[in-house]
Motif scaffolding. Structure first.
Motif, mmCIF file in Angstrom:
data_model
loop_
_atom_site.group_PDB
_atom_site.id
_atom_site.type_symbol
_atom_site.label_atom_id
_atom_site.label_comp_id
_atom_site.label_asym_id
_atom_site.label_seq_id
_atom_site.Cartn_x
_atom_site.Cartn_y
_atom_site.Cartn_z
ATOM 1 N N ARG A 286 23.985 1.774 -8.454
ATOM 2 C CA ARG A 286 23.419 2.417 -7.231
ATOM 3 C C ARG A 286 21.874 2.559 -7.271
ATOM 4 N N PRO A 287 21.573 2.614 -6.182
ATOM 5 C CA PRO A 287 20.138 2.345 -5.976
ATOM 6 C C PRO A 287 19.484 3.644 -6.295
ATOM 7 N N SER A 288 17.907 3.448 -6.508
ATOM 8 C CA SER A 288 17.339 4.693 -6.913
ATOM 9 C C SER A 288 16.130 4.957 -6.052
ATOM 10 N N THR A 289 15.740 4.143 -5.114
ATOM 11 C CA THR A 289 14.443 4.324 -4.269
ATOM 12 C C THR A 289 14.727 3.306 -2.881
ATOM 13 N N GLU A 290 14.007 3.811 -1.872
ATOM 14 C CA GLU A 290 14.290 3.261 -0.584
ATOM 15 C C GLU A 290 14.052 1.829 -0.701
ATOM 16 N N ALA A 291 13.085 1.328 -1.462
ATOM 17 C CA ALA A 291 12.531 -0.153 -1.724
ATOM 18 C C ALA A 291 13.739 -1.089 -2.369
ATOM 19 N N GLN A 292 14.302 -0.169 -3.149
ATOM 20 C CA GLN A 292 15.672 -0.895 -3.926
ATOM 21 C C GLN A 292 16.549 -1.181 -2.916
ATOM 22 N N VAL A 293 16.893 -0.195 -1.878
ATOM 23 C CA VAL A 293 18.065 -0.366 -0.866
ATOM 24 C C VAL A 293 17.872 -1.495 0.066
ATOM 25 N N LEU A 294 16.525 -1.704 0.532
ATOM 26 C CA LEU A 294 15.966 -2.757 1.301
ATOM 27 C C LEU A 294 16.187 -3.919 0.593
ATOM 28 N N GLU A 295 16.090 -4.149 -0.622
ATOM 29 C CA GLU A 295 16.491 -5.306 -1.483
ATOM 30 C C GLU A 295 17.816 -5.659 -1.406
ATOM 31 N N TRP A 296 18.633 -4.431 -1.614
ATOM 32 C CA TRP A 296 20.149 -4.749 -1.464
ATOM 33 C C TRP A 296 20.639 -5.495 -0.093
ATOM 34 N N PHE A 297 19.963 -4.633 1.038
ATOM 35 C CA PHE A 297 20.279 -5.049 2.357
ATOM 36 C C PHE A 297 19.871 -6.649 2.444
ATOM 37 N N ASP A 298 18.701 -7.049 1.936
ATOM 38 C CA ASP A 298 18.398 -8.244 1.891
ATOM 39 C C ASP A 298 19.398 -9.249 1.297
ATOM 40 N N THR A 299 19.834 -8.750 0.093
ATOM 41 C CA THR A 299 20.939 -9.451 -0.830
ATOM 42 C C THR A 299 22.100 -9.456 0.181
ATOM 43 N N TYR A 300 22.611 -8.635 0.937
ATOM 44 C CA TYR A 300 23.538 -8.660 1.912
ATOM 45 C C TYR A 300 23.543 -9.936 2.864
ATOM 46 N N ARG A 301 22.312 -9.829 3.332
ATOM 47 C CA ARG A 301 22.038 -10.956 4.378
ATOM 48 C C ARG A 301 22.291 -12.359 3.768
ATOM 49 N N GLN A 302 21.605 -12.524 2.569
ATOM 50 C CA GLN A 302 21.881 -13.792 1.975
ATOM 51 C C GLN A 302 23.322 -13.976 1.280
ATOM 52 N N ASN A 303 24.129 -12.978 1.068
ATOM 53 C CA ASN A 303 25.358 -13.217 0.728
ATOM 54 C C ASN A 303 26.167 -13.765 1.956
ATOM 55 N N TRP A 304 25.893 -13.376 3.243
ATOM 56 C CA TRP A 304 26.382 -13.672 4.448
ATOM 57 C C TRP A 304 26.234 -15.068 4.499
ATOM 58 N N ALA A 305 24.930 -15.531 4.546
ATOM 59 C CA ALA A 305 24.596 -16.855 4.537
ATOM 60 C C ALA A 305 25.208 -17.754 3.472
ATOM 61 N N ARG A 306 25.450 -17.500 2.379
ATOM 62 C CA ARG A 306 25.864 -18.003 1.170
ATOM 63 C C ARG A 306 27.479 -18.033 1.347
ATOM 64 N N GLU A 307 28.141 -17.214 2.067
ATOM 65 C CA GLU A 307 29.355 -17.016 2.260
ATOM 66 C C GLU A 307 29.963 -16.634 0.699
ATOM 67 N N LYS A 308 29.381 -15.519 0.276
ATOM 68 C CA LYS A 308 29.894 -14.835 -0.873
ATOM 69 C C LYS A 308 30.209 -13.331 -0.431
ATOM 70 N N GLY A 309 29.888 -12.916 0.516
ATOM 71 C CA GLY A 309 30.265 -11.610 1.080
ATOM 72 C C GLY A 309 29.750 -11.020 2.424
ATOM 73 N N GLY A 310 30.135 -9.927 2.790
ATOM 74 C CA GLY A 310 29.579 -9.212 3.871
ATOM 75 C C GLY A 310 29.549 -7.691 3.590
ATOM 76 N N SER A 311 28.505 -7.084 4.036
ATOM 77 C CA SER A 311 28.565 -5.724 3.930
ATOM 78 C C SER A 311 28.191 -5.010 5.203
ATOM 79 N N TRP A 312 29.013 -3.858 5.907
ATOM 80 C CA TRP A 312 28.760 -3.350 7.314
ATOM 81 C C TRP A 312 28.389 -1.863 6.936
ATOM 82 N N ALA A 313 27.452 -1.300 7.775
ATOM 83 C CA ALA A 313 27.412 0.135 7.960
ATOM 84 C C ALA A 313 28.535 0.663 8.862
ATOM 85 N N ILE A 314 29.122 1.473 8.605
ATOM 86 C CA ILE A 314 30.388 2.106 9.377
ATOM 87 C C ILE A 314 29.485 3.109 10.278
#
Length: 193
Positions: free
Chosen positions: A59-87
């Motif tokens: 689990r993330p502990s800071t807003e900066a860490q969350v933004l890093e996770w969001f960046d990882t989500y975008r990279q995962n999509w581009a690399r066909e590793k996964g996708g994460s969506w906000a409901i």
């Protein structure tokens, strides 16, 4: 080194990477959309919730860490590793998260996961989101099998899986570590049939 297959892959490489991550609609006015920077505080607040913390040890502990996770989500999509969506409700208020991971294009298998913020629980949000993501993944992308697992102690997640057509296949003993120790995990799956 490329692995030689005796059968062609279920899904061709480049199927996701060549496209933008889609916005998906779900029943009841829900939209599943890629995470945006403006969602960081809502995402961070989710991991302050006792129920979400109980089932998620990473689990993330800071807003900066969350933004890093969001960046990882975008990279995962581009690399066909996964996708994460906000409901979200009508693309506004964030109600939860849903994701596909462990994408195996050769065998056509992926894993699903989700959580819902306290204010949206009991409204069928997770079930509607999981159903929409499942229909898209199986029928538009071409996955053959989607699986999910959860602690045997997580009755709410078990209900979501069952209501979304994911059959309980069994129990994986001591398969995950949570804050209070090892948990047995239920394995559910839904197949394209």
């Amino acid at each position: 080194m490329t692995r030689a297959l005796s059968t062609p892959p279920t899904i061709a490489a480049g199927t996701l990477a060549g496209t933008r991550q889609p916005v998906l609609t779900a029943a009841g006015g829900l939209l599943l959309r890629p995470w945006e920077s403006a969602d960081a505080l809502a995402f961070l607040s989710a991991y302050q919730d006792e129920e979400i913390r109980r089932w998620h040890t990473r689990r993330p502990s800071t807003e900066a860490q969350v933004l890093e996770w969001f960046d990882t989500y975008r990279q995962n999509w581009a690399r066909e590793k996964g996708g994460s969506w906000a409901i979200t409700r009508d693309a506004g208020e964030v109600l939860g998260r849903i994701a596909l991971g462990g994408l195996d294009f050769d065998d056509g298998i992926a894993g699903a996961g989700y959580w819902v913020l306290p204010a949206a629980r009991g409204e069928g949000v997770a079930t509607r989101a999981l159903t929409a993501l499942t229909v898209w993944a199986l029928h538009e992308i071409g996955f053959y099998r989607l699986k999910l697992d959860h602690s045997t102690r997580n009755a709410a997640s078990c209900r979501v899986a069952a209501k979304s057509g994911y059959l309980l296949e069994g129990t994986m003993r001591s398969a995950a570590v949570h804050d209070d120790g090892r948990h047995d995990m239920h394995l559910h799956a839904r197949v394209r049939a």
